[in-house]
Motif scaffolding. Structure first.
Motif, PDB file in Angstrom:
ATOM      1  N   UNK A 159       0.811  -1.202   0.000  1.00 32.46           N
ATOM      2  CA  UNK A 159       0.000   0.000   0.000  1.00 32.46           C
ATOM      3  C   UNK A 159       0.855   1.266   0.000  1.00 32.46           C
ATOM      4  N   UNK A 160       0.228   2.387   0.357  1.00 33.60           N
ATOM      5  CA  UNK A 160       0.930   3.684   0.345  1.00 33.60           C
ATOM      6  C   UNK A 160       1.747   3.820   1.640  1.00 33.60           C
ATOM      7  N   UNK A 161       2.738   2.972   1.775  1.00 27.03           N
ATOM      8  CA  UNK A 161       3.515   2.877   3.010  1.00 27.03           C
ATOM      9  C   UNK A 161       4.201   4.195   3.356  1.00 27.03           C
ATOM     10  N   UNK A 162       4.691   4.917   2.327  1.00 25.02           N
ATOM     11  CA  UNK A 162       5.455   6.146   2.563  1.00 25.02           C
ATOM     12  C   UNK A 162       4.594   7.411   2.472  1.00 25.02           C
ATOM     13  N   UNK A 163       3.280   7.229   2.266  1.00 25.42           N
ATOM     14  CA  UNK A 163       2.352   8.371   2.187  1.00 25.42           C
ATOM     15  C   UNK A 163       2.763   9.382   1.113  1.00 25.42           C
ATOM     16  N   UNK A 164       3.060   8.857  -0.081  1.00 30.47           N
ATOM     17  CA  UNK A 164       3.464   9.742  -1.188  1.00 30.47           C
ATOM     18  C   UNK A 164       2.507   9.629  -2.361  1.00 30.47           C
ATOM     19  N   UNK A 165       1.395   8.881  -2.210  1.00 29.71           N
ATOM     20  CA  UNK A 165       0.441   8.724  -3.302  1.00 29.71           C
ATOM     21  C   UNK A 165       0.797   7.616  -4.272  1.00 29.71           C
ATOM     22  N   UNK A 166       1.771   6.791  -3.918  1.00 33.10           N
ATOM     23  CA  UNK A 166       2.153   5.648  -4.743  1.00 33.10           C
ATOM     24  C   UNK A 166       2.342   4.431  -3.868  1.00 33.10           C
ATOM     25  N   UNK A 167       1.926   3.266  -4.371  1.00 29.69           N
ATOM     26  CA  UNK A 167       2.013   2.053  -3.556  1.00 29.69           C
ATOM     27  C   UNK A 167       3.432   1.502  -3.498  1.00 29.69           C
ATOM     28  N   UNK A 168       3.761   1.001  -2.334  1.00 30.68           N
ATOM     29  CA  UNK A 168       5.073   0.381  -2.103  1.00 30.68           C
ATOM     30  C   UNK A 168       4.952  -1.120  -2.377  1.00 30.68           C
TER      31      UNK A 168
END
Length: 423
Positions: free
Chosen positions: A289-298
């Protein structure tokens, strides 16, 4: 008449000598006073320890003390002062036992029974080469909470696991943490609840954890035991819920801390540029999911060659896609390296680095019979990686650099796709 008088005189003198002499012919003054012993019996758990017998002498002779003698060798180190102190050895047989200490003062004698619980027959002997740990203070308990780990090789953190056996001990002691931080000496009794209100160890954080070469592990929780900490030694008897009994011994410094590794100039073991072109591989995907909170999935993405056991080149990637798509096709794209110190962003892959002895980020590795050959590894520390759809799977193209300036270039064709849920 004179003869009879002389006879009676000799008898009287003889009686005087009998009353004043002991068997060795030396003078022994009669002990005055009355002895009273408080304890009639003293009970011990299987691990033994120090015992005390309290007594009083009323109207006694000055500086007079009783004597105390045990009838069993496992009761020893008896000293007589204001109280009678003694030691009881560990009971390592599965039967309870009883001894007695005879306390004598003049012609007065008391017998004090020493009763000890049944012990345990040892199933596993383990010699620990390392003691690691930390202290949480009183954050979780009324007295200081120490967390200690005994293992053969040591560990870099309280949840860091390598190929070893770990005895993880949640311990409590009245002694606050010092500098340097050391495990306090004492006898830690097992408390199944780990309440932290007395010198003890136990609770759900106390267990044996053993890792195996095939990637599996064994856990063992406790139902009884003791940890005895003396100068430069930790000895534990740990009774698992399975009934198996482990005897763990560590000798060395009681200082607590974690293994530290010096950071090398580079982690790559490559001596030249490396190029490759692989086909028939398997690509494995895990979406975090968006682990780093940047709008892209990890995504965790790894590639292995076919075969059982697995051998040859292996890549592990830590990528962030350009959107929040969750299907496998969402990984298609070109990724640039988010180098060390840079902020993770969309369409990037994380540089490879080490956290203790754990590989983090993106790496090139070589697998030998299902295990990483640590002499053949290289972090991906720069460049680009392109993932394209190809037939039933993906084609991954590498144009990368390791952390020592060597190029890592090539393609990895993976017609087989495996998807996993994050752990």
């Amino acid at each position: 008449m004179k003869l009879n008088k002389l006879f009676y005189l000799l008898v009287a003198v003889s009686a005087i000598f009998v009353a004043c002499n002991n068997d060795n012919g030396t003078d022994t003054p009669a002990l005055k006073g009355t002895l009273d012993v408080t304890e009639k019996a003293v009970d011990f758990k299987f691990f033994g320890g120090e015992g005390v017998i309290n007594y009083t002498i009323t109207n006694g002779s000055a500086n007079a003390l009783p004597t105390a003698v045990a009838n069993k060798e496992w009761v020893n180190n008896i000293t007589v002062g204001e109280t009678i102190k003694f030691n009881v050895d560990l009971n390592n047989v599965e039967e309870s036992r009883v001894a007695s200490i005879t306390v004598t003062y003049g012609e007065q004698t008391f017998e004090v029974f020493v009763r000890q619980d049944a012990g345990y027959e040892i199933d596993v002997e383990f010699t620990a080469g390392a003691l690691n740990g930390e202290c949480y203070g009183t954050s979780y308990s009324s007295i200081p909470n120490y967390f200690a780990i005994l293992s053969k090789n040591g560990t870099t953190g309280n949840i860091d696991l390598y190929l070893d056996t770990y005895y993880r001990l949640d311990m409590f002691h009245t002694t606050p943490a010092g500098d340097p931080l050391t495990l306090p000496q004492g006898v830690y009794e097992y408390d199944p609840y780990g309440l932290g209100d007395k010198i003890s160890f136990g609770g759900s954080y106390t267990l044996m954890f053993q890792t195996h070469e095939d990637g599996t592990y064994t856990e063992g929780y406790l139902k009884d035991g003791v940890v005895i900490v003396t100068e430069n030694k930790v000895e534990a008897i740990l009774v698992l819920t399975t009934g198996e009994v482990h005897h763990v011994v560590y000798e060395g410094s009681l200082e607590l801390g974690w293994l530290q590794f010096e950071t090398p100039d580079f982690y790559s073991t490559l001596e030249n540029d490396y190029s490759f072109n692989h086909t028939g591989g398997t690509i494995r995907l895990v979406n975090y999911g968006d682990y780093f909170n940047v709008g892209g999935n990890n995504w965790g993405v790894s590639m292995v060659l076919p075969g059982s056991p697995i051998n040859g080149d292996y890549f592990m990637l830590d990528i962030v896609t350009g959107d929040l798509g969750t299907t496998r096709d969402s990984i298609v794209g070109t990724y640039t390296c988010a180098a060390k110190g840079e902020t993770v962003a969309k369409n990037t892959f994380g540089y490879g680095y080490m956290d203790g002895v754990e590989y983090m980020g993106s790496w090139y590795q070589v697998i030998v019979d299902n295990f990483v050959d640590h002499s053949q590894v290289a972090p991906l520390a720069g460049g680009t990686i392109t993932i394209e759809a190809e037939g039933t799977g993906f084609l991954v193209t590498y144009d990368c650099m390791d952390d020592n300036g060597h190029k890592i270039t090539g393609t990895f064709s993976c017609p087989i796709v495996e998807e996993y849920n994050p752990q």
